[in-house]
Design an enzyme around this catalytic site. Structure first.
Site, PDB file in Angstrom:
ATOM      1  N   ILE A   1       0.886  -1.172   0.000  1.00 37.20           N
ATOM      2  CA  ILE A   1       0.000   0.000   0.000  1.00 37.20           C
ATOM      3  C   ILE A   1       0.917   1.214   0.000  1.00 37.20           C
ATOM      4  O   ILE A   1       1.702   1.408   0.919  1.00 37.20           O
ATOM      5  CB  ILE A   1      -1.012  -0.017   1.179  1.00 37.20           C
TER       6      ILE A   1
ATOM      7  N   GLY B   1      -5.687  11.248   3.965  1.00 39.52           N
ATOM      8  CA  GLY B   1      -6.784  10.291   4.013  1.00 39.52           C
ATOM      9  C   GLY B   1      -6.844   9.303   2.852  1.00 39.52           C
ATOM     10  O   GLY B   1      -7.729   8.464   2.805  1.00 39.52           O
TER      11      GLY B   1
ATOM     12  N   GLY C   1      -4.629   6.894   2.103  1.00 41.08           N
ATOM     13  CA  GLY C   1      -4.288   5.564   2.615  1.00 41.08           C
ATOM     14  C   GLY C   1      -5.461   4.961   3.378  1.00 41.08           C
ATOM     15  O   GLY C   1      -5.767   3.773   3.237  1.00 41.08           O
TER      16      GLY C   1
ATOM     17  N   ASN D   1       9.446   1.205   9.906  1.00 44.41           N
ATOM     18  CA  ASN D   1       8.501   2.099   9.224  1.00 44.41           C
ATOM     19  C   ASN D   1       7.440   2.570  10.237  1.00 44.41           C
ATOM     20  O   ASN D   1       6.287   2.143  10.241  1.00 44.41           O
ATOM     21  CB  ASN D   1       7.856   1.358   8.057  1.00 44.41           C
TER      22      ASN D   1
ATOM     23  N   TYR E   1      -1.432   1.401  10.888  1.00 44.40           N
ATOM     24  CA  TYR E   1      -2.111   0.103  11.025  1.00 44.40           C
ATOM     25  C   TYR E   1      -2.667  -0.086  12.440  1.00 44.40           C
ATOM     26  O   TYR E   1      -3.764  -0.615  12.605  1.00 44.40           O
ATOM     27  CB  TYR E   1      -1.157  -1.038  10.663  1.00 44.40           C
TER      28      TYR E   1
HETATM   29  C1  LIG Z   1       1.415   4.447   5.294  1.00 47.06           C
HETATM   30  C2  LIG Z   1       0.565   5.105   4.211  1.00 47.06           C
HETATM   31  C3  LIG Z   1       0.032   4.050   3.270  1.00 47.06           C
HETATM   32  C4  LIG Z   1      -0.611   5.814   4.880  1.00 47.06           C
HETATM   33  O1  LIG Z   1      -1.347   6.497   3.864  1.00 47.06           O
HETATM   34  P1  LIG Z   1      -1.782   8.019   4.054  1.00 47.06           P
HETATM   35  O2  LIG Z   1      -2.595   8.412   2.907  1.00 47.06           O
HETATM   36  O3  LIG Z   1      -0.598   8.847   4.381  1.00 47.06           O
HETATM   37  O4  LIG Z   1      -2.697   7.809   5.344  1.00 47.06           O
HETATM   38  P2  LIG Z   1      -3.821   8.745   5.929  1.00 47.06           P
HETATM   39  O5  LIG Z   1      -3.722  10.110   5.346  1.00 47.06           O
HETATM   40  O6  LIG Z   1      -5.103   8.051   5.829  1.00 47.06           O
HETATM   41  O7  LIG Z   1      -3.385   8.759   7.454  1.00 47.06           O
HETATM   42  C5  LIG Z   1      -2.069   9.171   7.822  1.00 47.06           C
HETATM   43  C6  LIG Z   1      -2.104  10.217   8.925  1.00 47.06           C
HETATM   44  O8  LIG Z   1      -2.622  11.421   8.394  1.00 47.06           O
HETATM   45  C7  LIG Z   1      -3.671  11.874   9.212  1.00 47.06           C
HETATM   46  N1  LIG Z   1      -4.648  12.551   8.338  1.00 47.06           N
HETATM   47  C8  LIG Z   1      -5.455  11.969   7.431  1.00 47.06           C
HETATM   48  N2  LIG Z   1      -6.224  12.896   6.832  1.00 47.06           N
HETATM   49  C9  LIG Z   1      -5.861  14.079   7.360  1.00 47.06           C
HETATM   50  C10 LIG Z   1      -6.268  15.417   7.153  1.00 47.06           C
HETATM   51  N3  LIG Z   1      -7.219  15.730   6.257  1.00 47.06           N
HETATM   52  N4  LIG Z   1      -5.676  16.387   7.875  1.00 47.06           N
HETATM   53  C11 LIG Z   1      -4.728  16.106   8.792  1.00 47.06           C
HETATM   54  N5  LIG Z   1      -4.281  14.841   9.030  1.00 47.06           N
HETATM   55  C12 LIG Z   1      -4.851  13.859   8.335  1.00 47.06           C
HETATM   56  C13 LIG Z   1      -4.229  10.640   9.829  1.00 47.06           C
HETATM   57  O9  LIG Z   1      -4.891  10.916  11.042  1.00 47.06           O
HETATM   58  C14 LIG Z   1      -3.009   9.801  10.045  1.00 47.06           C
HETATM   59  O10 LIG Z   1      -2.389  10.081  11.279  1.00 47.06           O
HETATM   60  P3  LIG Z   1      -1.321   9.076  11.969  1.00 47.06           P
HETATM   61  O11 LIG Z   1      -0.008   9.439  11.360  1.00 47.06           O
HETATM   62  O12 LIG Z   1      -1.416   9.372  13.388  1.00 47.06           O
HETATM   63  O13 LIG Z   1      -1.702   7.663  11.617  1.00 47.06           O
HETATM   64  C15 LIG Z   1       1.343   6.185   3.414  1.00 47.06           C
HETATM   65  O14 LIG Z   1       1.841   7.157   4.301  1.00 47.06           O
HETATM   66  C16 LIG Z   1       2.457   5.652   2.563  1.00 47.06           C
HETATM   67  O15 LIG Z   1       2.245   5.294   1.416  1.00 47.06           O
HETATM   68  N6  LIG Z   1       3.692   5.635   3.086  1.00 47.06           N
HETATM   69  C17 LIG Z   1       4.837   5.269   2.297  1.00 47.06           C
HETATM   70  C18 LIG Z   1       4.782   3.833   1.838  1.00 47.06           C
HETATM   71  C19 LIG Z   1       4.631   2.892   2.982  1.00 47.06           C
HETATM   72  O16 LIG Z   1       5.296   3.024   4.017  1.00 47.06           O
HETATM   73  N7  LIG Z   1       3.733   1.931   2.800  1.00 47.06           N
HETATM   74  C20 LIG Z   1       3.461   0.935   3.765  1.00 47.06           C
HETATM   75  C21 LIG Z   1       4.325  -0.229   3.465  1.00 47.06           C
HETATM   76  S1  LIG Z   1       3.866  -1.531   4.582  1.00 47.06           S
END
Ligand SMILES: CC(C)(COP(=O)(O)OP(=O)(O)OC[C@H]1O[C@@H](n2cnc3c(N)ncnc32)[C@H](O)[C@@H]1OP(=O)(O)O)[C@@H](O)C(=O)NCCC(=O)NCCS
Length: 174
Positions: free
Chosen positions: A97, A107, A109, A136, A143
Site C-alpha cells: 500500500i 486520508g 491511505g 517504518n 495500522y
Molecule cells: C502508510 C501510508 C500508506 C498511509 O497512507 P496516508 O494516505 O498517508 O494515510 P492517511 O492520510 O489516511 O493517514 C495518515 C495520517 O494522516 C492523518 N490525516 C489523514 N487525513 C488528514 C487530514 N485531512 N488532515 C490532517 N491529518 C490527516 C491521519 O490521522 C493519520 O495520522 P497518523 O499518522 O497518526 O496515523 C502512506 O503514508 C504511505 O504510502 N507511506 C509510504 C509507503 C509505505 O510506508 N507503505 C506501507 C508499506 S507496509
C-alpha cells in the site's frame, strides 16, 4: 482530500503501475538503503516482467486511487496461494500500500485500507493481514490506529540487506 476513486488496475495500466510502484518505493526507502540494494529492487522486483507475472496471478489484484486522471496511490492484494505467508483461516494479504509522498496524510491511505477491508469482507474472508518493515514507524502507527495487531515477524532481503517485517493482522466481523 475526498475526491478520489478506487479502480482495479487493468493490463493496459501496467506501465503506470510500474511507474508509481518504483517512485513510491524509492521515495519510501531510498534514504535508508544503499544505491545497489535499491537499484536491484527496482530493476528485479519491480521489473515489467515481474509485475506482469504478479498481475496475471488470478489470486492477486491491484487497485489505484485516482483523482481525475492522476494516480495518487495503489494497493496490491493477495488471497489464497498468492499470499506470502500460509494462513490457517481464509485471509487477504495487503502486500503493498503506497501513497505518493505529496498526497500522504490526507486520508488516501485510509480510503484504500477501508476499500481493502470491504473487498475482503465481500469475499467472505475472515482476516486481513500485512507485513511492515519494523522501522517504518508511521505505517505501523497507521495500522495500529486501524486495529491491526502484531502476530509475528519475518525477514526479507532488500538486495543484500536482510530486513525484518512485523506481521500484523485484523480479524473481521462479517
Ligand atoms: C502508510 C501510508 C500508506 C498511509 O497512507 P496516508 O494516505 O498517508 O494515510 P492517511 O492520510 O489516511 O493517514 C495518515 C495520517 O494522516 C492523518 N490525516 C489523514 N487525513 C488528514 C487530514 N485531512 N488532515 C490532517 N491529518 C490527516 C491521519 O490521522 C493519520 O495520522 P497518523 O499518522 O497518526 O496515523 C502512506 O503514508 C504511505 O504510502 N507511506 C509510504 C509507503 C509505505 O510506508 N507503505 C506501507 C508499506 S507496509
Amino acid at each position: 482530500m475526498n475526491k478520489f476513486d478506487v479502480l482495479r488496475v487493468q493490463k493496459a495500466d501496467l506501465l503506470a503501475l510500474q511507474e508509481i510502484s518504483r517512485q513510491t518505493f524509492f521515495d519510501t526507502f531510498g534514504e535508508v538503503n544503499t544505491n545497489e540494494d535499491m537499484n536491484h529492487y527496482l530493476e528485479v522486483n519491480l521489473s515489467m516482467e515481474q509485475l506482469t507475472l504478479e498481475f496475471c496471478n488470478p489470486s492477486t489484484s491491484f487497485y489505484f486511487a485516482k483523482n481525475c486522471n492522476e494516480i495518487l496511490a495503489y494497493i496490491k492484494l493477495n488471497e489464497a496461494k498468492a499470499q506470502t505467508e500460509k494462513r490457517d483461516i481464509p485471509s487477504m494479504e495487503i502486500e503493498r500500500i503506497y501513497v505518493r509522498k505529496e498526497y500522504q496524510n490526507r486520508g488516501v491511505g485510509q480510503f484504500l485500507l477501508d476499500k481493502s477491508i470491504q473487498i475482503t469482507k465481500d469475499k467472505q474472508l475472515k482476516l486481513i493481514w500485512l507485513g511492515v518493515w519494523e522501522q517504518n514507524v508511521s505505517a505501523i502507527r497507521f495500522y495500529e490506529r486501524n486495529q491491526f495487531q502484531l502476530f509475528g515477524k519475518h525477514s526479507f532481503m532488500l538486495g543484500t540487506d536482510e530486513q525484518i517485517d512485523l506481521l500484523m493482522e485484523r480479524h473481521l466481523d462479517q
